[in-house]
Design a protein around this motif. Structure first.
Motif, PDB file in Angstrom:
ATOM      1  N   ASP A  60       0.833  -1.196   0.000  1.00 32.51           N
ATOM      2  CA  ASP A  60       0.000   0.000   0.000  1.00 32.51           C
ATOM      3  C   ASP A  60       0.868   1.246   0.000  1.00 32.51           C
ATOM      4  OD1 ASP A  60       0.888   0.116   2.670  1.00 32.51           O
ATOM      5  OD2 ASP A  60      -0.966  -0.723   3.442  1.00 32.51           O
ATOM      6  N   ASP A  62       0.850   4.634   1.917  1.00 37.31           N
ATOM      7  CA  ASP A  62       0.247   5.223   3.106  1.00 37.31           C
ATOM      8  C   ASP A  62       0.274   6.745   3.058  1.00 37.31           C
ATOM      9  OD1 ASP A  62      -0.244   2.787   4.741  1.00 37.31           O
ATOM     10  OD2 ASP A  62       1.926   2.568   4.563  1.00 37.31           O
ATOM     11  N   GLU A  76     -11.873   9.219   5.047  1.00 36.59           N
ATOM     12  CA  GLU A  76     -10.640   8.579   4.555  1.00 36.59           C
ATOM     13  C   GLU A  76     -10.941   7.737   3.315  1.00 36.59           C
ATOM     14  OE1 GLU A  76      -9.189   6.376   7.917  1.00 36.59           O
ATOM     15  OE2 GLU A  76      -9.089   8.177   9.161  1.00 36.59           O
ATOM     16  N   LYS A  77     -12.047   7.003   3.342  1.00 35.16           N
ATOM     17  CA  LYS A  77     -12.421   6.157   2.199  1.00 35.16           C
ATOM     18  C   LYS A  77     -12.747   7.020   0.973  1.00 35.16           C
ATOM     19  CE  LYS A  77     -11.723   2.461   4.431  1.00 35.16           C
ATOM     20  NZ  LYS A  77     -10.381   1.924   4.244  1.00 35.16           N
ATOM     21  N   GLU A  80      -9.481   8.092  -0.467  1.00 31.14           N
ATOM     22  CA  GLU A  80      -8.868   6.973  -1.196  1.00 31.14           C
ATOM     23  C   GLU A  80      -9.483   6.833  -2.587  1.00 31.14           C
ATOM     24  OE1 GLU A  80      -9.160   3.385   1.159  1.00 31.14           O
ATOM     25  OE2 GLU A  80      -7.765   4.162   2.667  1.00 31.14           O
ATOM     26  N   TRP A  92      -3.754   2.800  -2.707  1.00 38.69           N
ATOM     27  CA  TRP A  92      -3.812   3.907  -1.759  1.00 38.69           C
ATOM     28  C   TRP A  92      -4.407   3.481  -0.420  1.00 38.69           C
ATOM     29  CZ3 TRP A  92      -1.283   8.101  -3.293  1.00 38.69           C
ATOM     30  CH2 TRP A  92      -1.178   8.381  -4.657  1.00 38.69           C
ATOM     31  N   SER A  93      -3.838   4.015   0.651  1.00 37.14           N
ATOM     32  CA  SER A  93      -4.397   3.873   1.999  1.00 37.14           C
ATOM     33  C   SER A  93      -4.301   5.246   2.649  1.00 37.14           C
ATOM     34  CB  SER A  93      -3.596   2.839   2.790  1.00 37.14           C
ATOM     35  OG  SER A  93      -4.003   2.846   4.141  1.00 37.14           O
ATOM     36  N   LYS A  95      -5.143   7.668   5.981  1.00 35.10           N
ATOM     37  CA  LYS A  95      -5.479   7.629   7.405  1.00 35.10           C
ATOM     38  C   LYS A  95      -5.297   9.009   8.029  1.00 35.10           C
ATOM     39  CE  LYS A  95      -6.127   3.098   7.861  1.00 35.10           C
ATOM     40  NZ  LYS A  95      -6.706   2.811   6.587  1.00 35.10           N
TER      41      LYS A  95
END
Length: 195
Positions: A60, A62, A76-77, A80, A92-93, A95
């Motif tokens: 991923d 980050d 966050e989603k 992404e 992609w991640s 946070k």
């Protein structure tokens, strides 16, 4: 190739067009206190120091940021999805570090760099981003000595409790980085010697 300091790390990132494209894409979101961290930086350094011709695949990418005004995971989603629409092949991640303390049962973080300082290994506690002029900035709360010397050690934060020590030990066993980067040394807790 030899890397001696933060400037050398910044230079190898600047010369990597793929990394620069990823950074420029993340920058488009204009997130507060944003960084791309962890394996994105560490793996590049280790690949260079092992003279690899091909990039080691990353599970991923980050992207972190700090926004205490909206700590919903849904945000966050959404971020992404935006990044995926811009660079679909990137894992992609995203946070928000203003939320991460809740997942990890810790005191609230004060910034993204505070969050990075609480990563398990010094070699992973790294972040990069672009400033307004697309200069590469590097965050290394515990320095870059360990990553450029191919040493995997716990951050001082992870040495504070037995529970965190156990997380560090389980993580380095599970990650098995030595099977990819043969020159690294993984240090056990309580011993100042590599495994």
């Amino acid at each position: 190739m030899i890397l001696e300091d933060e400037k050398d790390i910044v230079e190898v990132i600047k010369k990597d067009s793929w990394m620069m494209d990823v950074l420029k894409t993340a920058k488009i979101l204009d997130l507060p206190d944003w960084w791309i961290c962890a394996g994105f930086v560490r793996s590049k350094v280790w690949d260079v120091l092992h003279n690899f011709n091909a990039r080691t695949p990353l599970p991923d990418i980050d992207v972190i940021y700090f926004d205490s005004s909206n700590i919903k995971e849904l945000e966050e989603k959404n971020l992404e999805r935006k990044l995926k629409s811009l660079m679909p092949k990137i894992p992609w991640s995203v946070k928000n570090q203003a939320r991460m303390h809740l997942l990890n049962n810790l005191a609230p973080y004060t910034s993204s760099i505070d969050g990075i300082s609480k990563f398990p290994e010094t070699a992973t506690a790294l972040g990069v981003k672009l400033d307004e002029k697309d200069n590469v900035l590097l965050a290394a709360p515990w320095g870059v000595k360990d990553v450029i010397n191919l040493k995997v050690k716990p951050t001082p934060y992870y040495l504070e409790t037995d529970a965190r020590i156990s997380i560090y030990e389980n993580r380095v066993t599970k990650k098995d980085w030595k099977s990819i980067w043969g020159k690294i040394e993984v240090f056990e807790i309580g011993y100042d010697t590599p495994k």
